[in-house]
Design a protein around this motif. Sequence first.
Motif, short mmCIF file in Angstrom:
data_model
loop_
_atom_site.label_atom_id
_atom_site.label_comp_id
_atom_site.label_asym_id
_atom_site.label_seq_id
_atom_site.Cartn_x
_atom_site.Cartn_y
_atom_site.Cartn_z
N ALA A 38 43.86 38.92 99.76
CA ALA A 38 43.00 37.75 99.73
C ALA A 38 43.73 36.53 100.26
CB ALA A 38 42.55 37.49 98.30
N THR A 39 42.98 35.71 100.99
CA THR A 39 43.57 34.49 101.52
C THR A 39 42.80 33.27 101.01
OG1 THR A 39 42.17 34.74 103.46
CG2 THR A 39 44.44 35.54 103.63
N GLY A 40 41.78 33.48 100.23
CA GLY A 40 40.96 32.38 99.72
C GLY A 40 39.61 32.93 99.33
N TRP A 41 38.70 32.02 98.93
CA TRP A 41 37.38 32.47 98.49
C TRP A 41 36.66 33.26 99.59
CZ3 TRP A 41 36.56 32.77 93.66
CH2 TRP A 41 37.10 31.83 92.78
N SER A 42 36.92 32.90 100.83
CA SER A 42 36.24 33.56 101.94
C SER A 42 36.53 35.06 101.96
CB SER A 42 36.64 32.94 103.26
OG SER A 42 38.06 33.05 103.41
N SER A 43 37.62 35.46 101.36
CA SER A 43 37.95 36.89 101.35
C SER A 43 36.91 37.71 100.59
CB SER A 43 39.32 37.11 100.69
OG SER A 43 40.31 36.42 101.41
N LEU A 44 36.15 37.03 99.74
CA LEU A 44 35.12 37.74 98.98
C LEU A 44 34.03 38.30 99.90
CD1 LEU A 44 34.64 35.47 95.83
CD2 LEU A 44 35.62 37.75 95.93
N TRP A 45 33.94 37.74 101.14
CA TRP A 45 32.95 38.25 102.09
C TRP A 45 33.61 39.02 103.23
CZ3 TRP A 45 32.55 33.75 99.38
CH2 TRP A 45 31.39 33.62 98.61
N ASP A 46 34.88 39.28 103.08
CA ASP A 46 35.63 39.94 104.14
C ASP A 46 35.85 41.40 103.75
OD1 ASP A 46 37.35 40.91 105.96
OD2 ASP A 46 38.98 39.48 105.56
N PRO A 47 35.13 42.31 104.43
CA PRO A 47 35.22 43.73 104.04
C PRO A 47 36.65 44.27 104.08
CG PRO A 47 33.81 43.45 105.99
CD PRO A 47 34.24 42.08 105.57
N VAL A 48 37.44 43.81 105.04
CA VAL A 48 38.81 44.31 105.15
C VAL A 48 39.63 43.89 103.93
CG1 VAL A 48 40.91 44.30 106.55
CG2 VAL A 48 38.66 44.17 107.66
N ALA A 49 39.49 42.61 103.56
CA ALA A 49 40.22 42.13 102.39
C ALA A 49 39.71 42.79 101.12
CB ALA A 49 40.10 40.61 102.28
N LEU A 79 48.23 44.22 83.53
CA LEU A 79 47.38 43.19 84.14
C LEU A 79 48.03 42.44 85.29
CD1 LEU A 79 45.43 41.20 81.43
CD2 LEU A 79 44.55 42.43 83.42
N GLU A 80 49.28 42.03 85.07
CA GLU A 80 49.94 41.13 86.03
C GLU A 80 50.13 41.78 87.39
OE1 GLU A 80 50.74 41.63 82.94
OE2 GLU A 80 51.03 39.72 81.92
N SER A 81 50.11 43.12 87.42
CA SER A 81 50.35 43.77 88.71
C SER A 81 49.05 44.08 89.45
CB SER A 81 51.13 45.07 88.49
OG SER A 81 50.32 45.99 87.82
N LEU A 82 47.92 43.81 88.82
CA LEU A 82 46.64 44.16 89.43
C LEU A 82 46.15 43.02 90.33
CD1 LEU A 82 44.98 45.78 86.29
CD2 LEU A 82 46.07 46.93 88.22
N ILE A 83 46.99 42.63 91.25
CA ILE A 83 46.67 41.47 92.08
C ILE A 83 46.01 41.90 93.39
CG2 ILE A 83 48.39 39.90 91.14
CD1 ILE A 83 50.32 40.94 93.23
N TRP A 84 45.48 40.91 94.10
CA TRP A 84 44.70 41.18 95.32
C TRP A 84 45.44 40.51 96.47
CZ3 TRP A 84 39.29 38.70 96.45
CH2 TRP A 84 38.71 39.34 97.58
N LEU A 85 46.41 41.23 97.00
CA LEU A 85 47.29 40.61 97.99
C LEU A 85 46.60 40.33 99.31
CD1 LEU A 85 50.67 42.44 97.33
CD2 LEU A 85 50.07 40.05 96.88
N ALA A 131 38.58 45.67 100.73
CA ALA A 131 39.11 47.04 100.61
C ALA A 131 40.46 47.04 99.92
CB ALA A 131 39.19 47.68 101.98
N GLY A 132 41.13 45.89 99.94
CA GLY A 132 42.45 45.82 99.31
C GLY A 132 42.41 45.46 97.84
N LEU A 133 41.20 45.30 97.30
CA LEU A 133 41.09 45.01 95.86
C LEU A 133 41.68 46.16 95.06
CD1 LEU A 133 37.49 43.56 95.35
CD2 LEU A 133 39.60 42.51 94.55
N PHE A 187 45.18 31.39 93.79
CA PHE A 187 44.34 31.76 92.64
C PHE A 187 43.58 33.04 92.94
CE2 PHE A 187 40.14 31.82 90.68
CZ PHE A 187 40.48 31.75 89.34
N VAL A 188 42.95 33.07 94.14
CA VAL A 188 42.16 34.26 94.48
C VAL A 188 43.07 35.49 94.59
CG1 VAL A 188 40.67 35.31 96.22
CG2 VAL A 188 40.38 32.90 95.61
N ALA A 189 44.22 35.33 95.13
CA ALA A 189 45.09 36.48 95.36
C ALA A 189 45.76 36.97 94.08
CB ALA A 189 46.16 36.12 96.40
N LEU A 190 46.23 36.03 93.26
CA LEU A 190 47.07 36.41 92.13
C LEU A 190 46.33 36.42 90.80
CD1 LEU A 190 50.34 34.47 93.03
CD2 LEU A 190 49.74 36.85 93.53
#
Lengths: 270, 309
Positions: B139-150, B131-137, B152-154, B6-9
């Motif tokens: 991300a591995t879960g909600w915790s990615s919201l606090w992960d600066p590295v992840a 829209l469908e291509s604007l995904i956040w690859l 950056a991939g937004l 969900f978080v990623a796609l």
Amino acid sequence: MNLTLASADGARLGPEMAALAHSPLAIRGLTVSYGEKPAVFSVDMTVTAGAMTAIIGPNGAGKSTLLKAALGIVKPLSGSVTVFGKPLAEARGRIAYVPQRASVDWDFPTRVIDVVTMGLYRELGLLGRIGAAHKARAMAALERVDMDGFATRQIGQLSGGQQQRVFLARALAQGADLYLLDEPFAGVDAATEKAIIAVLKTLRDEGRTVVAVHHDLSTVRDYFERVVLMNVRKIAEGPVDEAFVPEYLQEAYGGRLATAQIDQLSLAGA
Amino acid sequence: MNTAEFVALTLSPLLISVLSAVTCALPGNFLVLRRQALIGDAISHVVLPGIVAAFLVTGVVSAWPMLIGAAGAAVVAVVLIEAVRRLGRIEPGAAMGVVFTAMFAAGVLALEQSDTSSVHLDVEHALYGNLESLIWLDATGWSSLWDPVALAGLPPELGRIAAVCLGVAAFTLIFWRPLKISTFDEGFARTLGIPTATLGIALVVVSAVAAVAAFDAVGSIIVIAMFICPPAAARLMTDRLEMQIAWSVGFAILSAVLGFILAGYGPLWLGGSNAVSAAGMIATVSGLVLALAAVFGPCRTRSGASAQG
């Protein structure tokens, strides 16, 4: 737009300058054109302080346009406007304007009290909070036109006469010294007309100045002390007894008024 | 679907569609009340050739060149409309219609002829969004919201639309009073010293920026639905402008979320296998919301007291 007295006018008007500086609204050489034909041509007008003045003339005579140009709503081709001896931009806080009721969309999603509060904009500014004092002033303005019971109504639910009173209340909230009204009695009921004229006369008695574009020639003598008669050009200006006379009426209205009517109108007050 | 998926796609495209809808709905309220709703339509059509031209010049799809291109296209449109009106001696409405559609068509042709295979810019994208291509690859879960590295991939589109949404909201808030007064009674507004002409242009410019920013998400055609449907539906729910704005934001969010979910899962629920265009579904839902408001809205009856004096 910055309208000031042109120096040439200043020189010509030399002896008249003192009167000008005290006039609530002095217009010189004002010409406005929407297309090729001027709607208002070279009009001079000096409004007398503390009096009620009617601007009258036939349809298409440029009465509303004159008012709008005086307020800077439409841009004149030439001419100057001074308000209490100052350029318009410096005197905006002393003017209140009541537009024609039909000029706005009454389906607009807003309440009566919100419309009246618009009159406080110059004090509130962009983000100033509407305090208890502001609310009280808006309500007091509504009370003066007997509309305080309608404060939270949507404006589209009002009758034409009630809408006109709300517009007048908004102008009252502005607390101005000069009131400019565009056909305040157009399409209103008799009770509203009475209420509005009573408020305007109170304003005059408080020493404020009222100028109204007026349509109904039969009430000119009862309502106003002074008249500006125009038809694109200004035809006459002065106290009702001097300016509202058959000769000038004939000139302004041409064949549109029967001679008998004109005689009746100008004799009504004599 | 699990959380990571969900978080990623879903999260990023969902947020982008919500922000796009809100960004367009806010100025849309004033455009609709000023009877200028079709300016949104015009903008959405006119900006396409500008965006394509910006891409052809710079070779990348990025915000500033796109905005400048869109602004340039708007200026060209205004000049063309005036030219068509004067030279063709036809009425302004027809002149606008001709210019907008012609420019949009030119944009589509230019897009087809140019090599945009390396970027997300093609005819389909221009029409239906991306829209469908604007995904956040990352991300591995909600915790990615606090992960600066992840983080950056937004997708950069998310930050862009969020910034524009904030800007549009700030514009609406700061200029609330003059916008309201001049929308209701322009002549009176001028006597108060409000620069109504400048404010009107500012509103159109803000709408144009909103349209360009939302272009990524919902495409240039469907942007128009976001300008008109939520505000028009909101008007039917209330008789106060303050509340209308709140309703329009609510309807915009509802349309975006519901449309996005229906596009992704609706066909599956119905036994189909492919998702449908999210942007198309969002516009459809916003249209349905408007239809429902038109039937059931409490303030849908127009007052009997006409504005005729």
